[in-house]
Design a protein around this motif. Structure first.
Motif, PDB file in Angstrom:
ATOM      1  N   MET A   1       1.160   0.482   2.975  1.00  0.00           N
ATOM      2  CA  MET A   1       1.662   0.911   4.263  1.00  0.00           C
ATOM      3  C   MET A   1       2.729   1.978   4.044  1.00  0.00           C
ATOM      4  O   MET A   1       3.573   1.860   3.168  1.00  0.00           O
ATOM      5  N   THR A   2       2.695   2.987   4.883  1.00  0.00           N
ATOM      6  CA  THR A   2       3.621   4.095   4.772  1.00  0.00           C
ATOM      7  C   THR A   2       4.915   3.780   5.513  1.00  0.00           C
ATOM      8  O   THR A   2       4.893   3.249   6.612  1.00  0.00           O
ATOM      9  N   ASP A   3       6.034   4.096   4.871  1.00  0.00           N
ATOM     10  CA  ASP A   3       7.324   3.924   5.533  1.00  0.00           C
ATOM     11  C   ASP A   3       7.474   4.979   6.631  1.00  0.00           C
ATOM     12  O   ASP A   3       7.021   6.108   6.490  1.00  0.00           O
ATOM     13  N   ILE A   4       8.125   4.590   7.732  1.00  0.00           N
ATOM     14  CA  ILE A   4       8.399   5.527   8.814  1.00  0.00           C
ATOM     15  C   ILE A   4       9.898   5.524   9.088  1.00  0.00           C
ATOM     16  O   ILE A   4      10.586   4.565   8.782  1.00  0.00           O
ATOM     17  N   THR A   5      10.359   6.617   9.673  1.00  0.00           N
ATOM     18  CA  THR A   5      11.783   6.709   9.996  1.00  0.00           C
ATOM     19  C   THR A   5      12.079   5.872  11.234  1.00  0.00           C
ATOM     20  O   THR A   5      11.175   5.479  11.975  1.00  0.00           O
ATOM     21  N   GLN A   8      10.738   7.626  14.264  1.00  0.00           N
ATOM     22  CA  GLN A   8       9.300   7.412  14.442  1.00  0.00           C
ATOM     23  C   GLN A   8       9.025   6.011  14.985  1.00  0.00           C
ATOM     24  O   GLN A   8       8.161   5.833  15.837  1.00  0.00           O
ATOM     25  N   ALA A   9       9.786   5.035  14.500  1.00  0.00           N
ATOM     26  CA  ALA A   9       9.626   3.660  14.973  1.00  0.00           C
ATOM     27  C   ALA A   9       9.973   3.567  16.455  1.00  0.00           C
ATOM     28  O   ALA A   9       9.279   2.889  17.218  1.00  0.00           O
TER      29      ALA A   9
END
Length: 58
Positions: A1-5, A8-9
């Protein structure tokens, strides 16, 4: 899974909340009361998450 800022969340939380609101609107009067109650709970939780993320990004 890609981390999001966190920004973005917050955006994704807004999109999810809007989707749940639309589902609730369509379900109201068409679905059993128990289902509408569950969707309402999900909507409330989604709103709290959205608000928290928006506050964190200020």
């Amino acid at each position: 899974m890609t981390d999001i800022t966190i920004h973005q969340a917050a955006e994704k939380a807004q999109q999810a909340h809007s989707l749940i609101m639309d589902i609730l609107e369509k379900a109201n009067g068409r679905c059993p009361t128990e289902l509408v109650d569950l969707i309402t709970i999900a909507c409330d939780l989604s709103g709290e998450i959205r608000e928290s993320l928006e506050e964190a990004t200020k």
